[in-house]
Design a protein around this motif. Structure first.
Motif, PDB file in Angstrom:
ATOM      1  N   VAL A  66       0.860  -1.188   0.000  1.00 57.16           N
ATOM      2  CA  VAL A  66       0.000   0.000   0.000  1.00 57.16           C
ATOM      3  C   VAL A  66       0.892   1.232   0.000  1.00 57.16           C
ATOM      4  O   VAL A  66       1.878   1.282   0.742  1.00 57.16           O
ATOM      5  N   TRP A  67       0.530   2.210  -0.836  1.00 55.52           N
ATOM      6  CA  TRP A  67       1.268   3.475  -0.875  1.00 55.52           C
ATOM      7  C   TRP A  67       0.346   4.568  -0.383  1.00 55.52           C
ATOM      8  O   TRP A  67      -0.796   4.692  -0.825  1.00 55.52           O
ATOM      9  N   GLU A  68       0.870   5.372   0.570  1.00 57.20           N
ATOM     10  CA  GLU A  68       0.062   6.400   1.229  1.00 57.20           C
ATOM     11  C   GLU A  68       0.747   7.755   1.211  1.00 57.20           C
ATOM     12  O   GLU A  68       1.978   7.833   1.215  1.00 57.20           O
ATOM     13  N   HIS A  69      -0.069   8.779   1.208  1.00 63.00           N
ATOM     14  CA  HIS A  69       0.363  10.159   1.436  1.00 63.00           C
ATOM     15  C   HIS A  69      -0.913  10.910   1.801  1.00 63.00           C
ATOM     16  O   HIS A  69      -1.765  11.115   0.955  1.00 63.00           O
ATOM     17  N   ALA A  70      -1.053  11.251   3.075  1.00 61.08           N
ATOM     18  CA  ALA A  70      -2.264  11.880   3.610  1.00 61.08           C
ATOM     19  C   ALA A  70      -3.484  10.987   3.392  1.00 61.08           C
ATOM     20  O   ALA A  70      -4.591  11.466   3.198  1.00 61.08           O
ATOM     21  N   GLY A  71      -3.261   9.681   3.396  1.00 58.67           N
ATOM     22  CA  GLY A  71      -4.299   8.688   3.135  1.00 58.67           C
ATOM     23  C   GLY A  71      -3.793   7.721   2.078  1.00 58.67           C
ATOM     24  O   GLY A  71      -2.724   7.914   1.504  1.00 58.67           O
ATOM     25  N   ILE A  72      -4.567   6.701   1.811  1.00 66.73           N
ATOM     26  CA  ILE A  72      -4.152   5.701   0.821  1.00 66.73           C
ATOM     27  C   ILE A  72      -4.216   6.292  -0.584  1.00 66.73           C
ATOM     28  O   ILE A  72      -5.228   6.881  -0.965  1.00 66.73           O
ATOM     29  N   GLU A 123       3.984   8.681 -17.922  1.00 72.37           N
ATOM     30  CA  GLU A 123       3.641  10.066 -17.580  1.00 72.37           C
ATOM     31  C   GLU A 123       2.193  10.181 -17.134  1.00 72.37           C
ATOM     32  O   GLU A 123       1.887  10.892 -16.175  1.00 72.37           O
ATOM     33  N   ALA A 124       1.293   9.469 -17.803  1.00 75.92           N
ATOM     34  CA  ALA A 124      -0.116   9.497 -17.413  1.00 75.92           C
ATOM     35  C   ALA A 124      -0.305   8.865 -16.033  1.00 75.92           C
ATOM     36  O   ALA A 124      -1.088   9.371 -15.218  1.00 75.92           O
ATOM     37  N   LEU A 125       0.413   7.777 -15.749  1.00 80.00           N
ATOM     38  CA  LEU A 125       0.297   7.127 -14.450  1.00 80.00           C
ATOM     39  C   LEU A 125       0.833   8.032 -13.347  1.00 80.00           C
ATOM     40  O   LEU A 125       0.204   8.175 -12.293  1.00 80.00           O
ATOM     41  N   LYS A 126       1.962   8.683 -13.586  1.00 79.63           N
ATOM     42  CA  LYS A 126       2.496   9.601 -12.576  1.00 79.63           C
ATOM     43  C   LYS A 126       1.537  10.764 -12.330  1.00 79.63           C
ATOM     44  O   LYS A 126       1.347  11.186 -11.193  1.00 79.63           O
ATOM     45  N   ALA A 127       0.904  11.259 -13.390  1.00 76.81           N
ATOM     46  CA  ALA A 127      -0.076  12.342 -13.230  1.00 76.81           C
ATOM     47  C   ALA A 127      -1.261  11.870 -12.386  1.00 76.81           C
ATOM     48  O   ALA A 127      -1.759  12.608 -11.529  1.00 76.81           O
ATOM     49  N   LEU A 128      -1.691  10.630 -12.591  1.00 81.17           N
ATOM     50  CA  LEU A 128      -2.797  10.072 -11.817  1.00 81.17           C
ATOM     51  C   LEU A 128      -2.406   9.921 -10.345  1.00 81.17           C
ATOM     52  O   LEU A 128      -3.201  10.223  -9.447  1.00 81.17           O
ATOM     53  N   ILE A 129      -1.188   9.494 -10.095  1.00 81.01           N
ATOM     54  CA  ILE A 129      -0.693   9.360  -8.715  1.00 81.01           C
ATOM     55  C   ILE A 129      -0.650  10.733  -8.045  1.00 81.01           C
ATOM     56  O   ILE A 129      -1.099  10.897  -6.909  1.00 81.01           O
ATOM     57  N   ALA A 134      -2.970  14.842  -4.349  1.00 83.57           N
ATOM     58  CA  ALA A 134      -3.609  16.158  -4.214  1.00 83.57           C
ATOM     59  C   ALA A 134      -5.012  16.021  -3.633  1.00 83.57           C
ATOM     60  O   ALA A 134      -5.417  16.806  -2.771  1.00 83.57           O
ATOM     61  N   LEU A 135      -5.750  15.000  -4.081  1.00 82.80           N
ATOM     62  CA  LEU A 135      -7.089  14.766  -3.546  1.00 82.80           C
ATOM     63  C   LEU A 135      -7.013  14.423  -2.059  1.00 82.80           C
ATOM     64  O   LEU A 135      -7.771  14.966  -1.252  1.00 82.80           O
ATOM     65  N   MET A 137      -4.717  15.281   0.032  1.00 86.15           N
ATOM     66  CA  MET A 137      -4.315  16.488   0.759  1.00 86.15           C
ATOM     67  C   MET A 137      -5.500  17.451   0.887  1.00 86.15           C
ATOM     68  O   MET A 137      -5.704  18.053   1.933  1.00 86.15           O
ATOM     69  N   SER A 138      -6.306  17.580  -0.152  1.00 81.13           N
ATOM     70  CA  SER A 138      -7.441  18.504  -0.105  1.00 81.13           C
ATOM     71  C   SER A 138      -8.519  17.991   0.843  1.00 81.13           C
ATOM     72  O   SER A 138      -9.129  18.767   1.566  1.00 81.13           O
ATOM     73  N   VAL A 139      -8.734  16.690   0.864  1.00 81.37           N
ATOM     74  CA  VAL A 139      -9.716  16.105   1.778  1.00 81.37           C
ATOM     75  C   VAL A 139      -9.264  16.313   3.215  1.00 81.37           C
ATOM     76  O   VAL A 139     -10.048  16.699   4.080  1.00 81.37           O
ATOM     77  N   ARG A 140      -7.987  16.105   3.471  1.00 87.19           N
ATOM     78  CA  ARG A 140      -7.448  16.291   4.816  1.00 87.19           C
ATOM     79  C   ARG A 140      -7.561  17.758   5.238  1.00 87.19           C
ATOM     80  O   ARG A 140      -7.954  18.069   6.356  1.00 87.19           O
ATOM     81  N   ALA A 141      -7.218  18.682   4.334  1.00 83.57           N
ATOM     82  CA  ALA A 141      -7.291  20.111   4.644  1.00 83.57           C
ATOM     83  C   ALA A 141      -8.736  20.532   4.907  1.00 83.57           C
ATOM     84  O   ALA A 141      -9.014  21.292   5.834  1.00 83.57           O
TER      85      ALA A 141
END
Length: 152
Positions: A66-72, A123-129, A134-135, A137-141
């Protein structure tokens, strides 16, 4: 030590049994697969780390990377004929490149199934990640700003 391992240790993530870290367990899974699935999981992992150098690696649900950043952000499941990358909040993400090809009927998750021989639109996969981070982080904020201060 990888950036992901460094970030994981900074987060205070607990080591597993015998002092094994989630990153080491993911390394072991990649090595034990020893076929195209291990190579695909390793490639996906590298792209996740490139897209988000602060990503935290975890090992959950009895053996799922599992990879996480401010959530899964996503999981990396391996099956006999597919490596499945499931985005926890995928239904809320824009997917202009049409990477999502699995779990499309749900209202929350979306997944990308990689089969043997598939090419990754890196590039598309990195953009999706990055969009998933960002989502999160925005949910957490938003959650923080909606908390009301306690009365004295």
């Amino acid at each position: 030590m990888t950036k992901a391992t460094t970030a994981m240790k900074k987060s205070g993530s607990k080591e597993g049994a015998g002092g094994v870290t989630p990153s080491q367990l993911i390394d072991a899974r990649i090595n034990e697969l020893s076929d195209w699935r291990g190579e695909m999981l390793a490639r996906v992992r590298t792209l996740i780390q490139q897209a988000d150098p602060e990503v935290i690696e975890e090992w959950k649900w009895r053996g799922v990377p599992v990879w996480e950043h401010a959530g899964i952000i996503c999981t990396g499941e391996t099956y006999k004929n597919v490596v499945k990358m499931t985005f926890a909040k995928g239904a809320s993400l824009e997917d202009p490149s049409g990477l999502f090809n699995s779990s499309l009927e749900g209202s929350t998750r979306r997944a990308i199934d990689f089969h043997e021989g598939d090419k990754i639109d890196e590039e598309a996969l990195k953009a999706l990640i990055r969009a998933a981070v960002a989502l999160n982080m925005s949910v957490r904020a938003t959650a923080r700003s909606q908390k009301k201060p306690k009365s004295a």
